[in-house]
Design a protein around this motif. Structure first.
Motif, PDB file in Angstrom:
ATOM      1  N   SER A 197       0.702   4.939   1.817  1.00 38.35           N
ATOM      2  CA  SER A 197      -0.183   5.425   2.919  1.00 38.35           C
ATOM      3  C   SER A 197      -0.353   6.795   2.503  1.00 38.35           C
ATOM      4  O   SER A 197       0.549   7.367   2.143  1.00 38.35           O
ATOM      5  CB  SER A 197       0.746   5.429   4.357  1.00 38.35           C
ATOM      6  OG  SER A 197       0.804   4.050   4.604  1.00 38.35           O
ATOM      7  N   GLN A 225      -4.958   4.020   3.294  1.00 41.36           N
ATOM      8  CA  GLN A 225      -3.788   3.173   2.482  1.00 41.36           C
ATOM      9  C   GLN A 225      -4.147   2.783   1.227  1.00 41.36           C
ATOM     10  O   GLN A 225      -5.385   2.042   1.094  1.00 41.36           O
ATOM     11  CB  GLN A 225      -3.484   2.074   3.453  1.00 41.36           C
ATOM     12  CG  GLN A 225      -2.421   2.483   4.902  1.00 41.36           C
ATOM     13  CD  GLN A 225      -1.985   1.334   5.399  1.00 41.36           C
ATOM     14  OE1 GLN A 225      -2.790   0.579   6.191  1.00 41.36           O
ATOM     15  NE2 GLN A 225      -0.805   1.189   5.040  1.00 41.36           N
ATOM     16  N   THR A 228       0.721  -1.184   0.206  1.00 36.40           N
ATOM     17  CA  THR A 228      -0.103  -0.045   0.035  1.00 36.40           C
ATOM     18  C   THR A 228       0.788   1.095  -0.141  1.00 36.40           C
ATOM     19  O   THR A 228       1.916   1.300   0.452  1.00 36.40           O
ATOM     20  CB  THR A 228      -1.049  -0.022   1.320  1.00 36.40           C
ATOM     21  OG1 THR A 228      -0.084   0.076   2.380  1.00 36.40           O
ATOM     22  CG2 THR A 228      -1.755  -1.373   1.409  1.00 36.40           C
TER      23      THR A 228
END
Lengths: 677, 386
Positions: B210, B222, B208
């Motif tokens: 953030s 995320q 991911t």
């Protein structure tokens, strides 16, 4: 698992003992001839004599571990990460740590995982003799594997010896010194019957290892820019060693069974870098082995040697530093080794021999972060290796001695999780010559040629980031010429004089090196390197006896080595000296004895060298040299023998690194007391 | 005694051979090497700092400087300018940036960000941040990613963090937990976009980006992108270019484009996935220069590509921006940047990681102009404009 191994080891030992004593009893009439066995063995003067430290000489050196003692041999370099707990490995004639075989009571110590033996783990307490052979031991009755090392170090533990009617020995020692060192040891030897004796010894080593070290820099004008003294952290050790041996003889042979157990917990102090003065990696080790050997002259002309060993090693590594990756790994290795060698005397001056060894290695690694109960190993590897050797030795006119050997090795890479490495086989020859030109002069010329290899370790093949199963064995070829001159005389100031000089050329091909793989910091191992080594080893020793019982002994050793990387002309380090090999190194030992007093001074010098492949100013490492002094006094109180020692190490308080960013201790002290009954 | 004298003489000879004596170690001096380019006192930018990582444990992170005005390569500038700093710059340099008049070097294994005067390379101070990786700036604050955040949340698998540092006081002001082992980050208006790698959790990598809003310093989202993310860069249209390393085995490295969901939304999402492996990139105008290094198991060697992507069309313009065949001299490309005015392309070669690297300069047509020896693992570059 651990218990199980232990139980099995016990059974084996009891079994072996039973069998050995049974075979000893077959020859009840051999009791009287026991002492002659040693003398009976055909004396064949060694073609290439070993460099040896033993007995009294070894005791007087300021050495704590085997690694400290072998610094006094010529032609080898020690990598020492500092302190009692720091890793110490040996490199013989620049061919690399993996080419040096280390033998404990005649049987090789192995580490299939990374090929390195930490000599710092072997304390000198129970060691009676350390020998270094370049090429190989020049005795053709040896196990096949012994023909396979480029250089070998033999560690021999104290064998029980009894004077006259005494049939038990007890020796207690205690050493203590700087940085919280405490090292008590106990040795007990007992003569069970005329031809069987037992020796047990136990030792505990503990040290805080919190030694001071110092880093200083000056600018070009000589003005001091920084001068910092700090204390090494996480360099503590707590280790226990217990071993026991049974030694026996019968009519035409002798045997021994030896059990060894070592357990330790230590800190891994790590590199000292900017802003990081403390690490929190811990290591627990358990090394156990049980080995037996039997030398038996079946017929007057046929001698045999049988060796058996089972070893189990357990390593637990933890990184507790929350700033970096937490790690909790366990590595287990097992080794089973069988060897049988036979020598037959075709004529009085011509021997032939054959040997077959089988070795089985097994390795498992566990990640305790993910697999707390160690149910599924993260990686495994198994390997079976067969060694077959043939050798011959003959003497012409008592002056020319020739020895030739050939070794074939087959490696079965058995199973593992990723791709299987292919099986390998390799044939390696060796020829050794020595010639004494004049019968009356103890001058001997010698020469040898030998090829040896090292198999890729499990880490090379499979695990250090990304191993490479296609690796070939790394080969080392050695050519050596030299001479040795000895002179002894009685009733003169000059008692002994010894001079030995050897020149050699070695070539390491298919050297296994780490190579970047892919975009990030990922490594693979490939057969890329080629190294050419030219060197000279020289050693000289003499003993002088003066009036009033003063005896002066001196020993000087010097090594010159040019070990250059000739892999690829386009490399910036082409023909540069390889890392950590000094051009010049040497040592000197001077001992002065007067009655029960003795004073020993030893000096070690390691010249300038480079800590990386390129020989540029940024990689330059300064020479270091240390002076150590030991004072020893022996006396008797009734039947009890006492010995007191006091040592000063690094007398001149030099702040130095052997390995970049791993500072060594500065001046430190040790005291010892030995009681012998 | 004659013989005694002989022996003593021999011993003296040996002693003489051991001639090299030890002195207090010298501060490693800076080396100056002329570069084959014209002296230009008005050159802008004036120069370029290059951070050499140095192999882990070697404490050989170092800073070099390309002086465009005086046509010099200045090697290992930090130690000589700051001789009083104990154990020099440190272990494993990971990022170098300039913000205002200060030069910031993130030294990963020394757990610190070194702050220097950008004009002189003299030390101003340091900020201790554990396992720090990359730094970017916004509104007087430096934001530094760190592989380890507050341990209290989950001691067995600590999340990474972004540390906020005041660029005047050089103090950590706040910190926020993000994904696992965050690497690069990028600032876009009031948001930070952080590429999470999860490298300590292999094979369960993070995947991911953030999103952290800088006022409250809170992670607000995320965005799922791809496994083992590494780089994140913004082009001039506000799009984010994110690289994933893949798993080095079955999943190859890829390049992702993140853009706003729609014109009115502030929320970013993956709009394009380019099957182009990318190890490092540099965006100059509408061109995204990149290289990729991938290990070819069969051939047992690395496959290297040097390409340019048009950030508007997301099309590969070329897969060999080095046109004169000199890319064969590079063993492991480890850093890339493009001169903002001349368009010269700089590519570093880390070689085998344990010897000096090389900085290569190519003109905008991809022909080699010069090469120079650097420190170990030359990797990160930043232009200096007084």
């Amino acid at each position: 698992m651990g218990n199980d191994t232990c139980r099995r080891a016990m059974c084996l030992m009891v079994g072996l003992y039973g069998w050995m004593s049974a075979s000893a009893q077959i020859h009840p009439d051999s009791i009287r001839s026991l002492n002659e066995v040693v003398v009976k063995a055909k004396t064949y003067k060694e073609i290439i004599p070993a460099q040896t430290l033993k007995g009294e000489e070894l005791r007087k050196l300021n050495s704590f571990s085997v690694a400290d003692a072998i610094r006094y041999f010529s032609g080898l370099q020690i990598k020492d990460y500092g302190g009692v707990a720091g890793l110490k490995t040996v490199n013989i004639r620049s061919m690399g740590t993996n080419h040096a075989g280390v033998y404990y009571n005649g049987i090789q110590l192995g580490n299939a995982q990374n090929g390195q033996v930490d000599l710092g783990k072997f304390s000198l307490d129970n060691i009676e003799e350390i020998s270094l052979y370049n090429g190989q031991k020049s005795d053709i009755l040896q196990s096949a594997r012994e023909f396979g090392s480029s250089g070998s170090i033999y560690l021999t533990t104290r064998r029980p010896r009894f004077k006259d009617s005494i049939n038990a020995h007890l020796m207690a020692k205690v050493k203590f010194g700087s940085y919280g060192l405490l090292n008590p040891a106990l040795l007990y030897e007992h003569k069970l019957c005329a031809n069987v004796s037992v020796a047990t010894s136990a030792e505990w080593i503990t040290s805080k290892g919190n030694y001071k070290f110092r880093y200083r820099r000056v600018d070009a004008s000589g003005a001091l820019k920084y001068d910092t003294t700090a204390v090494r952290h996480n360099s503590d050790i707590d280790a226990l060693r217990i071993d026991a041996g049974l030694y026996g003889g019968f009519g035409t042979g002798k045997w021994n069974v030896f059990a060894y157990h070592y357990t330790s917990e230590r800190g891994i102090p790590g590199a000292i870098v900017n802003n990081v003065w403390k690490r929190s990696e811990r290591l627990w080790d358990r090394n156990s082995f049980l080995q037996g050997s039997l030398d038996w002259d079946i017929l007057p002309k046929l001698s045999t040697r049988t060796n058996v060993k089972y070893a189990s090693d357990y390593t637990h590594y933890v990184n507790n530093d929350t700033d970096i990756k937490l790690t909790d790994n366990v590595y287990k290795q097992r080794e089973l080794y069988l060897s049988w060698a036979a020598r037959y005397a075709l004529r009085s001056n011509w021997d032939v021999s054959m040997a077959y060894d089988f070795q089985w290695n097994d390795y498992e690694g566990f990640d305790l972060e993910k697999d707390e109960d160690m149910e599924t190993p993260m990686n495994t590897a198994t390997r079976g290796t067969h060694y077959i050797s043939a050798a011959t030795a003959f003497t012409v006119g008592d002056r020319l001695k020739v020895q030739a050997s050939i070794l074939e090795t087959f490696v079965n890479e058995e199973k593992r999780q990723r791709d299987k490495a292919p099986n390998k086989s390799k044939v390696t020859p060796g020829v050794f010559l020595s010639y004494q030109p004049w019968k009356k002069q103890e001058l001997v010329l010698r020469a040898f040629y030998k090829t040896a290899y090292r198999m890729p370790t499990f880490n090379d093949l499979y695990y250090t980031d990304m191993g490479n199963p296609a690796l070939l064995p790394e080969t080392a070829t050695q050519y050596n010429v030299g001479f040795v001159y000895d002179r002894s005389q009685e009733d003169n100031t000059f008692r002994n004089f010894h001079l030995a000089v050897d020149a050699y050329y070695n070539e390491v091909k298919n050297k296994i090196v780490s190579w970047p793989q892919g975009p990030q910091f990922r490594w693979t191992t490939i057969n890329l390197g080629r190294v050419e080594i030219k060197g000279i080893d020289a050693s000289m020793a003499c003993t002088l006896a003066f009036p009033y019982g003063w005896i002066l002994t001196g020993k000087v050793q010097y090594t010159y080595q040019e070990a250059i990387d000739v892999t690829n002309p386009s490399d910036t380090y082409y023909r540069d000296q390889i890392p950590y090999i000094p051009w010049h190194s040497g040592s000197a030992i001077v001992g002065l004895t007067w009655g029960t007093w003795s004073l020993n001074y030893s000096f070690i010098y390691v010249g300038e060298r480079y800590n990386q492949q390129e020989n540029i100013a940024y990689n330059h490492t300064q020479p270091w040299y240390t002076s150590d002094i030991t004072l020893m006094k022996e006396f008797h109180v009734g039947k009890v023998g006492l010995r007191i020692t006091a040592e000063v190490n690094n007398l001149l308080d030099q702040d130095y690194d052997v390995v970049l960013n791993y500072p060594m201790p500065m001046r430190n002290y040790k005291f010892g007391l030995t009681v012998e009954i | 005694m004659n013989r005694t004298r002989k022996i003593l003489a021999a011993a003296l000879c040996v002693a003489a051979l051991l001639n090299g004596c030890r002195e207090i170690e010298l501060v490693v001096p800076t080396e100056y090497e002329p570069l084959p380019m014209p002296v230009n006192p008005a050159a802008t930018p004036a120069g370029m700092y290059l951070l050499n990582e140095g192999n882990m444990g070697s404490n050989k992170a170092s800073i070099d400087y390309v002086d465009f005005r005086n046509a010099y390569y200045v090697r290992n500038i930090y130690a000589e300018r700051n001789p009083e700093v104990v154990k020099e710059l440190g272990d494993v340099g990971n990022d170098i940036q300039i913000y205002g008049s200060k030069l910031y070097a993130v030294i990963n294994c020394s757990h610190k960000m070194e702050v220097m005067d950008a004009a002189t390379c003299r030390r101003i101070g340091q900020v201790d941040i554990p396992n720090c990786r990359y730094v970017r700036f916004s509104k007087g604050k430096a934001y530094v990613t760190s592989y380890v955040g507050p341990v209290a949340i989950d001691p067995d698998a600590p999340l990474g963090a972004v540390y906020e540092v005041d660029t005047t006081s050089l103090r950590v002001t706040r910190q926020v937990a993000v994904g696992y082992q965050p690497d690069e980050l990028e600032v876009s208006s009031e948001y930070l976009y952080v590429a999470n790698s999860g490298g300590y959790r292999a094979p369960n990598y993070d995947s991911t980006v953030s999103v952290v809003e800088t006022y409250g310093l809170k992670q607000i989202q995320q965005i799922p992108v791809g496994i083992n993310l590494h780089r994140v860069r913004r082009d001039r249209y506000g799009k984010l270019w994110v690289t994933s390393r893949g798993d080095y085995n079955h999943i190859p490295s890829k390049l992702f484009v993140l853009d706003r969901k729609d014109k009115n939304s502030k929320e970013m999402t993956v709009t394009d996935t380019l099957d182009i492996p990318c190890s490092e990139m540099y965006i100059q105008g509408d061109s995204l220069y990149f290289y990729s290094v991938e290990w070819n198991k069969q051939a047992e060697r690395n496959t290297v590509t040097y390409g340019i992507i048009d950030v508007r069309t997301k099309q590969l313009l070329t897969d060999h921006f080095i046109t004169d065949g000199t890319e064969a001299d590079i063993i492991i490309p480890y850093g890339i940047c493009v001169h903002p005015t001349t368009g010269d392309i700089y590519v570093t070669d880390a070689k085998n990681y344990v010897s000096s690297g090389v900085l290569h300069c190519y003109d905008r047509q991809g022909r080699k102009k010069w090469s120079v020896r650097t420190g170990d693992i030359p990797a990160h570059m930043v232009f200096y404009n007084p």
